[in-house]
Design a protein around this motif. Structure first.
Motif, PDB file in Angstrom:
ATOM      1  N   LEU A 113     -10.390 -89.228 -13.047  1.00 42.04           N
ATOM      2  CA  LEU A 113     -11.091 -87.973 -12.729  1.00 42.04           C
ATOM      3  C   LEU A 113     -10.756 -86.903 -13.767  1.00 42.04           C
ATOM      4  O   LEU A 113      -9.589 -86.616 -14.027  1.00 42.04           O
ATOM      5  CB  LEU A 113     -10.680 -87.497 -11.333  1.00 42.04           C
ATOM      6  CG  LEU A 113     -11.141 -86.091 -10.927  1.00 42.04           C
ATOM      7  CD1 LEU A 113     -12.665 -85.986 -10.897  1.00 42.04           C
ATOM      8  CD2 LEU A 113     -10.560 -85.723  -9.547  1.00 42.04           C
ATOM      9  N   GLN A 114     -11.801 -86.332 -14.351  1.00 47.61           N
ATOM     10  CA  GLN A 114     -11.633 -85.231 -15.319  1.00 47.61           C
ATOM     11  C   GLN A 114     -12.468 -84.049 -14.845  1.00 47.61           C
ATOM     12  O   GLN A 114     -13.527 -84.236 -14.267  1.00 47.61           O
ATOM     13  CB  GLN A 114     -12.118 -85.667 -16.713  1.00 47.61           C
ATOM     14  CG  GLN A 114     -11.279 -86.788 -17.313  1.00 47.61           C
ATOM     15  CD  GLN A 114     -11.981 -87.532 -18.434  1.00 47.61           C
ATOM     16  OE1 GLN A 114     -12.401 -86.932 -19.396  1.00 47.61           O
ATOM     17  NE2 GLN A 114     -12.087 -88.851 -18.302  1.00 47.61           N
ATOM     18  N   ASP A 115     -11.982 -82.843 -15.086  1.00 46.70           N
ATOM     19  CA  ASP A 115     -12.748 -81.652 -14.728  1.00 46.70           C
ATOM     20  C   ASP A 115     -12.334 -80.524 -15.665  1.00 46.70           C
ATOM     21  O   ASP A 115     -11.206 -80.513 -16.167  1.00 46.70           O
ATOM     22  CB  ASP A 115     -12.469 -81.258 -13.257  1.00 46.70           C
ATOM     23  CG  ASP A 115     -13.439 -80.189 -12.745  1.00 46.70           C
ATOM     24  OD1 ASP A 115     -14.449 -79.905 -13.417  1.00 46.70           O
ATOM     25  OD2 ASP A 115     -13.171 -79.635 -11.653  1.00 46.70           O
ATOM     26  N   HIS A 116     -13.257 -79.603 -15.899  1.00 44.76           N
ATOM     27  CA  HIS A 116     -12.948 -78.458 -16.756  1.00 44.76           C
ATOM     28  C   HIS A 116     -12.207 -77.395 -15.941  1.00 44.76           C
ATOM     29  O   HIS A 116     -12.819 -76.781 -15.064  1.00 44.76           O
ATOM     30  CB  HIS A 116     -14.239 -77.821 -17.276  1.00 44.76           C
ATOM     31  CG  HIS A 116     -15.072 -78.721 -18.144  1.00 44.76           C
ATOM     32  ND1 HIS A 116     -16.446 -78.655 -18.206  1.00 44.76           N
ATOM     33  CD2 HIS A 116     -14.715 -79.707 -18.996  1.00 44.76           C
ATOM     34  CE1 HIS A 116     -16.887 -79.552 -19.058  1.00 44.76           C
ATOM     35  NE2 HIS A 116     -15.866 -80.210 -19.546  1.00 44.76           N
ATOM     36  N   PRO A 117     -10.926 -77.146 -16.230  1.00 40.00           N
ATOM     37  CA  PRO A 117     -10.267 -76.034 -15.545  1.00 40.00           C
ATOM     38  C   PRO A 117     -10.713 -74.723 -16.184  1.00 40.00           C
ATOM     39  O   PRO A 117     -11.017 -74.678 -17.378  1.00 40.00           O
ATOM     40  CB  PRO A 117      -8.785 -76.280 -15.824  1.00 40.00           C
ATOM     41  CG  PRO A 117      -8.755 -77.047 -17.096  1.00 40.00           C
ATOM     42  CD  PRO A 117     -10.041 -77.808 -17.202  1.00 40.00           C
ATOM     43  N   CYS A 118     -10.772 -73.685 -15.383  1.00 38.84           N
ATOM     44  CA  CYS A 118     -11.288 -72.415 -15.873  1.00 38.84           C
ATOM     45  C   CYS A 118     -10.329 -71.308 -15.423  1.00 38.84           C
ATOM     46  O   CYS A 118     -10.062 -71.159 -14.240  1.00 38.84           O
ATOM     47  CB  CYS A 118     -12.669 -72.239 -15.235  1.00 38.84           C
ATOM     48  SG  CYS A 118     -13.390 -70.670 -15.558  1.00 38.84           S
ATOM     49  N   SER A 119      -9.774 -70.569 -16.382  1.00 36.75           N
ATOM     50  CA  SER A 119      -8.888 -69.450 -16.042  1.00 36.75           C
ATOM     51  C   SER A 119      -9.562 -68.171 -16.509  1.00 36.75           C
ATOM     52  O   SER A 119     -10.350 -68.201 -17.459  1.00 36.75           O
ATOM     53  CB  SER A 119      -7.542 -69.587 -16.758  1.00 36.75           C
ATOM     54  OG  SER A 119      -6.967 -70.845 -16.473  1.00 36.75           O
ATOM     55  N   SER A 120      -9.258 -67.068 -15.856  1.00 33.95           N
ATOM     56  CA  SER A 120     -10.053 -65.887 -16.195  1.00 33.95           C
ATOM     57  C   SER A 120      -9.298 -64.582 -16.011  1.00 33.95           C
ATOM     58  O   SER A 120      -8.224 -64.534 -15.395  1.00 33.95           O
ATOM     59  CB  SER A 120     -11.312 -65.870 -15.325  1.00 33.95           C
ATOM     60  OG  SER A 120     -10.936 -65.781 -13.977  1.00 33.95           O
ATOM     61  N   ILE A 121      -9.893 -63.546 -16.551  1.00 32.53           N
ATOM     62  CA  ILE A 121      -9.361 -62.194 -16.388  1.00 32.53           C
ATOM     63  C   ILE A 121     -10.539 -61.222 -16.427  1.00 32.53           C
ATOM     64  O   ILE A 121     -11.472 -61.402 -17.202  1.00 32.53           O
ATOM     65  CB  ILE A 121      -8.304 -61.869 -17.475  1.00 32.53           C
ATOM     66  CG1 ILE A 121      -7.818 -60.425 -17.346  1.00 32.53           C
ATOM     67  CG2 ILE A 121      -8.826 -62.129 -18.895  1.00 32.53           C
ATOM     68  CD1 ILE A 121      -6.490 -60.176 -18.034  1.00 32.53           C
ATOM     69  N   SER A 122     -10.509 -60.214 -15.540  1.00 31.06           N
ATOM     70  CA  SER A 122     -11.606 -59.236 -15.493  1.00 31.06           C
ATOM     71  C   SER A 122     -11.151 -57.937 -16.162  1.00 31.06           C
ATOM     72  O   SER A 122     -10.009 -57.502 -15.978  1.00 31.06           O
ATOM     73  CB  SER A 122     -11.986 -58.934 -14.043  1.00 31.06           C
ATOM     74  OG  SER A 122     -12.233 -60.135 -13.344  1.00 31.06           O
ATOM     75  N   PHE A 123     -12.069 -57.329 -16.908  1.00 30.79           N
ATOM     76  CA  PHE A 123     -11.795 -56.064 -17.597  1.00 30.79           C
ATOM     77  C   PHE A 123     -12.776 -55.016 -17.102  1.00 30.79           C
ATOM     78  O   PHE A 123     -13.991 -55.271 -17.091  1.00 30.79           O
ATOM     79  CB  PHE A 123     -11.980 -56.231 -19.110  1.00 30.79           C
ATOM     80  CG  PHE A 123     -11.084 -57.276 -19.722  1.00 30.79           C
ATOM     81  CD1 PHE A 123      -9.770 -56.975 -20.052  1.00 30.79           C
ATOM     82  CD2 PHE A 123     -11.560 -58.555 -19.967  1.00 30.79           C
ATOM     83  CE1 PHE A 123      -8.940 -57.931 -20.628  1.00 30.79           C
ATOM     84  CE2 PHE A 123     -10.739 -59.519 -20.544  1.00 30.79           C
ATOM     85  CZ  PHE A 123      -9.426 -59.215 -20.876  1.00 30.79           C
ATOM     86  N   GLU A 124     -12.265 -53.840 -16.773  1.00 36.87           N
ATOM     87  CA  GLU A 124     -13.158 -52.768 -16.315  1.00 36.87           C
ATOM     88  C   GLU A 124     -14.034 -52.292 -17.477  1.00 36.87           C
ATOM     89  O   GLU A 124     -13.567 -52.199 -18.621  1.00 36.87           O
ATOM     90  CB  GLU A 124     -12.341 -51.596 -15.786  1.00 36.87           C
ATOM     91  CG  GLU A 124     -13.205 -50.600 -15.026  1.00 36.87           C
ATOM     92  CD  GLU A 124     -12.386 -49.461 -14.415  1.00 36.87           C
ATOM     93  OE1 GLU A 124     -12.962 -48.706 -13.602  1.00 36.87           O
ATOM     94  OE2 GLU A 124     -11.189 -49.318 -14.739  1.00 36.87           O
ATOM     95  N   VAL A 125     -15.305 -52.007 -17.166  1.00 34.40           N
ATOM     96  CA  VAL A 125     -16.212 -51.535 -18.219  1.00 34.40           C
ATOM     97  C   VAL A 125     -16.329 -50.009 -18.141  1.00 34.40           C
ATOM     98  O   VAL A 125     -15.934 -49.386 -17.147  1.00 34.40           O
ATOM     99  CB  VAL A 125     -17.612 -52.181 -18.097  1.00 34.40           C
ATOM    100  CG1 VAL A 125     -17.543 -53.670 -18.382  1.00 34.40           C
ATOM    101  CG2 VAL A 125     -18.236 -51.915 -16.731  1.00 34.40           C
ATOM    102  N   ASN A 126     -16.894 -49.431 -19.184  1.00 35.92           N
ATOM    103  CA  ASN A 126     -17.085 -47.978 -19.211  1.00 35.92           C
ATOM    104  C   ASN A 126     -18.040 -47.534 -18.104  1.00 35.92           C
ATOM    105  O   ASN A 126     -18.914 -48.311 -17.672  1.00 35.92           O
ATOM    106  CB  ASN A 126     -17.660 -47.565 -20.564  1.00 35.92           C
ATOM    107  CG  ASN A 126     -16.565 -47.506 -21.612  1.00 35.92           C
ATOM    108  OD1 ASN A 126     -15.452 -47.066 -21.333  1.00 35.92           O
ATOM    109  ND2 ASN A 126     -16.869 -47.973 -22.810  1.00 35.92           N
ATOM    110  N   ASP A 127     -17.899 -46.299 -17.698  1.00 35.29           N
ATOM    111  CA  ASP A 127     -18.779 -45.760 -16.653  1.00 35.29           C
ATOM    112  C   ASP A 127     -20.220 -45.889 -17.119  1.00 35.29           C
ATOM    113  O   ASP A 127     -20.529 -45.645 -18.288  1.00 35.29           O
ATOM    114  CB  ASP A 127     -18.452 -44.287 -16.397  1.00 35.29           C
ATOM    115  CG  ASP A 127     -17.042 -44.148 -15.835  1.00 35.29           C
ATOM    116  OD1 ASP A 127     -16.474 -45.182 -15.402  1.00 35.29           O
ATOM    117  OD2 ASP A 127     -16.494 -43.022 -15.863  1.00 35.29           O
ATOM    118  N   GLY A 128     -21.082 -46.279 -16.222  1.00 33.50           N
ATOM    119  CA  GLY A 128     -22.507 -46.361 -16.545  1.00 33.50           C
ATOM    120  C   GLY A 128     -22.949 -47.739 -17.039  1.00 33.50           C
ATOM    121  O   GLY A 128     -24.137 -48.029 -17.089  1.00 33.50           O
ATOM    122  N   VAL A 129     -21.984 -48.607 -17.395  1.00 38.45           N
ATOM    123  CA  VAL A 129     -22.374 -49.965 -17.829  1.00 38.45           C
ATOM    124  C   VAL A 129     -22.729 -50.767 -16.584  1.00 38.45           C
ATOM    125  O   VAL A 129     -21.944 -50.829 -15.629  1.00 38.45           O
ATOM    126  CB  VAL A 129     -21.222 -50.650 -18.612  1.00 38.45           C
ATOM    127  CG1 VAL A 129     -21.605 -52.084 -18.953  1.00 38.45           C
ATOM    128  CG2 VAL A 129     -20.887 -49.860 -19.856  1.00 38.45           C
TER     129      VAL A 129
END
Ligand SMILES: Cc1cc2nc3c(=O)[nH]c(=O)nc-3n(C[C@H](O)[C@H](O)[C@H](O)COP(=O)(O)OP(=O)(O)OC[C@H]3O[C@@H](n4cnc5c(N)ncnc54)[C@H](O)[C@@H]3O)c2cc1C
Length: 617
Positions: free
Chosen positions: A313-329
């Motif tokens: 069994l193989q699978d793509h692991p996915c790690s992440s981080i969220s970044f706040e965007v500028n106001d109005g985006v």
């Protein structure tokens, strides 16, 4: 056509099963039965509306809602694993990204001992399965699609594929321009076999109706009125039935639970397994094909002792981080928080003009070499890392040396991609809990801070993980879910690479033009470090946030028996007559990118192999 005997009995009416059913039933003299455990939801707006895919995950009507066993390398986190349980299978609930595999990855299948399976033979089937509508000039310019090639696209295949006609959102263009400016311009058409770079991917979305195009709409709809094709839904196949008196067991048919009754359907020619990466090994093991030790421990009579079933069994692991965007985006956060105003506006826009956020899935990504292993010091950095992990590298089975050789060669070639870094335009919740199912882990939830904010989440996915796991039954009861252990980030090289990819997101958000959208010193996802530049910090965050990209493959790999295989290059199950497998479980190596195109291509090719063997029209 008899009610209980068919030429071909197909187990699973999902992605691959419906392709093969539609193709085989083109011959009016051939009878085909499809048995699907789930129900028909083809007209359900939750399935048809592209952007709803995350919100349906975990819904019992649509999803098997599997969960892994606690993942040792992730601090015993249990990772939810959705799989489609409805006509159309996972193609009806997936994220719609439509991206082909690479030539290098497909050519390796032949090198692993599968003569005749390479890019030259499979490439035409990627095109046969789809029609890609050319984007409008405005969308092509806005989304930077100049790399598309007319010769690479499918022009008359069943799955309808399009690009988002979205020209007001600046983020996708900024993403492509940023990745390009960092040295990774889109190199070619993703369906040429040779692509790398930042891109806006095509989606399995019909360009006219702007609804999901899946195996049920693309393959089954045009075929379903054929008198020689029968579809039975709500039918759980419990096991394959064999006649075992000769030297080689011969497939007779299948035993099914339907409407509370147990029924046997017989196959004159073949039973074709297409129950998916977890369903297919489960049916095989329940039928007595698997590891003798496991089967005997569960009291299942052994038909063929093959310990490879359910392994690899193989699978793509996915790690992440969220970044706040500028106001109005603008991002999808307001929709993800289910704010009535945002939902209402998106609904109206979709209803009236088939556009807006409901008309698309996730589409901004990249297929990249590992940046640390490119450039002046790239080779020496890679050599150092390989040396460092050498002593600790596990051997998962006989496929390991072949697998190692392929992955090392890709990591060392800057023209090949080993990474997918993509953007999800909202804050993601990456903290799976013991109760999490389906979308709980992606859609922003209670762990995010209370103040509404808008974010871009950068996700790093390892495309060729060396970690390999398994999916096995734990009971002779067909209603019991299998025990799934992908061993995410178990291999030390995987963790080294995944952490480097995640660390690279700091470089991306500091580069122009994307930098203009990210709030300086803005907030990040809950418990994310203020800076990922330190490799050990990145490793910890990679492990803590790792989830599945929902691309599991290889549990019944097409490989020689002695190399860990379950099927041969004709897709026959080793050691059995009249039994084939045609779904994602046979793909021997994790795909470079998302899996659905490869499943469609494999199933199209499987149909041709079967037609040829039986001289079908
Ligand atoms: C949430 C999610 C997101 C994804 N996103 C993408 C994406 O954006 N792009 C991409 O390319 N790929 C994506 N994928 C992966 C891709 O959709 C799958 O790899 C592919 O559809 C698998 O096809 P399959 O035929 O192997 O299995 P499936 O399509 O899952 O079909 C298996 C079928 O067999 C049925 N079945 C199982 N057991 C039995 C039984 N015992 N009896 C009868 N029927 C049975 C199941 O109900 C199912 O319908 C995603 C997958 C998921 C789950």
């Amino acid at each position: 056509m008899s009610d209980s005997t068919f030429d071909f009995v197909i187990v699973g009416g999902g992605t691959a099963g419906l392709v093969v059913a539609a193709r085989l039933s083109e011959d009016p003299n051939t009878s085909v039965l499809v048995l699907e455990a789930g129900d028909v939801h083809t007209d359900d707006p939750r399935i048809r509306t592209p952007a709803f895919w995350l919100s349906v995950l975990g819904t019992p009507d649509f999803d098997w809602s599997y969960r892994t066993v606690p993942q040792k390398s992730l601090g015993n986190k249990v990772v939810p694993l959705s799989q489609g349980k409805l006509l159309g299978g996972s193609s009806a609930i997936n994220g719609l990204a439509f991206v082909a595999n690479s030539k290098a990855a497909v050519d390796s299948w032949s090198a692993f001992g599968n003569p005749g399976w390479d890019w030259d033979t499979l490439g035409p089937y990627y095109r046969k399965s789809h029609t890609r509508a050319p984007p409008s000039e405005a969308a092509a310019n806005h989304l930077r699609l100049s790399y598309l090639q007319e010769s690479a696209r499918g022009t008359d295949g069943p799955v309808q594929v399009s690009f988002p006609e979205e020209v007001s959102d600046p983020i996708p263009a900024a993403w492509v321009d940023t990745v390009s400016a960092l040295g990774f311009p889109a190199s070619s058409d993703p369906f040429s076999g040779d692509f790398s770079g930042g891109y806006v991917n095509a989606l399995s979305v019909d360009p006219v109706s702007r609804t999901r195009s899946d195996a049920a709409t693309a393959y089954l709809e045009p075929a379903k009125s054929r008198p020689n094709l029968k579809i039975v839904t709500g039918a759980l196949v419990e096991k394959v039935v064999f006649e075992s008196s000769g030297a080689v067991p011969k497939t007779v048919g299948v035993q099914v639970k339907h409407d509370g009754k147990t029924i046997t359907y017989k196959a004159n020619k073949e039973v074709i397994l297409a129950a998916g990466v977890f369903g297919t090994p489960k049916v095989l093991e329940l039928s007595g094909v698997g590891s003798r030790t496991l089967l005997e421990s569960l009291g299942i009579p052994v038909v063929v002792d093959n310990p490879n079933v359910g392994e690899n069994l193989q699978d793509h692991p996915c790690s992440s981080i969220s970044f706040e965007v500028n106001d109005g985006v603008k991002t999808l956060d307001a929709l993800s928080r289910q704010e009535p105003e945002a939902l209402g506006a998106a609904f109206v826009q979709y209803q009236t003009s088939k556009s807006g956020p409901f008309a698309v899935g996730n589409y901004t990504g990249s297929l990249l070499p590992v940046p640390d292993f490119t450039g002046h010091d790239g080779k020496s950095t890679l050599d150092k890392v390989l040396q460092q992990v050498k002593g600790a590298a596990p051997v998962y089975g006989p496929f390991t040396p072949h697998h190692d050789a392929f992955v090392h060669s890709v990591l060392g070639n800057p023209a090949d991609s080993a990474a997918n870094i993509f953007v999800y335009a909202a804050c993601a919740n990456t903290d799976a809990t013991d109760e999490s199912v389906g979308a709980d882990v992606m859609v922003r939830s209670s762990d995010s801070d209370a103040t509404p904010g808008n974010y871009l989440t950068l996700c790093a996915a390892l495309l060729f993980p060396l970690s390999r796991g398994s999916s096995h039954i734990t009971s002779a009861d067909p209603a019991t879910k299998p025990s799934i252990d992908p061993r995410y980030l178990d291999h030390p090289l995987d963790l080294e690479v995944q952490a480097r990819l995640l660390r690279y997101t700091e470089t991306i958000i500091r580069a122009e033009p994307l930098k203009r959208f990210i709030k300086p010193n803005g907030r990040r996802s809950a418990r994310a470090p203020a800076d990922l530049s330190d490799l050990e910090t990145a490793k910890e965050h990679a492990k803590r946030t790792a989830l599945s990209c929902w691309h599991p493959t290889s549990t019944c790999a097409m490989l020689p028996l002695e190399c860990g295989g379950v099927v041969d290059p004709q897709l026959h199950v080793h050691g059995i007559e009249g039994l084939r497998i045609v779904d994602s479980s046979i793909i021997p190596l994790a795909t470079r990118g998302n899996t659905q195109t490869t499943v469609y291509a494999v199933a199209e090719r499987a149909a041709d192999l079967i037609k040829k063997q039986y001289s079908l029209y």
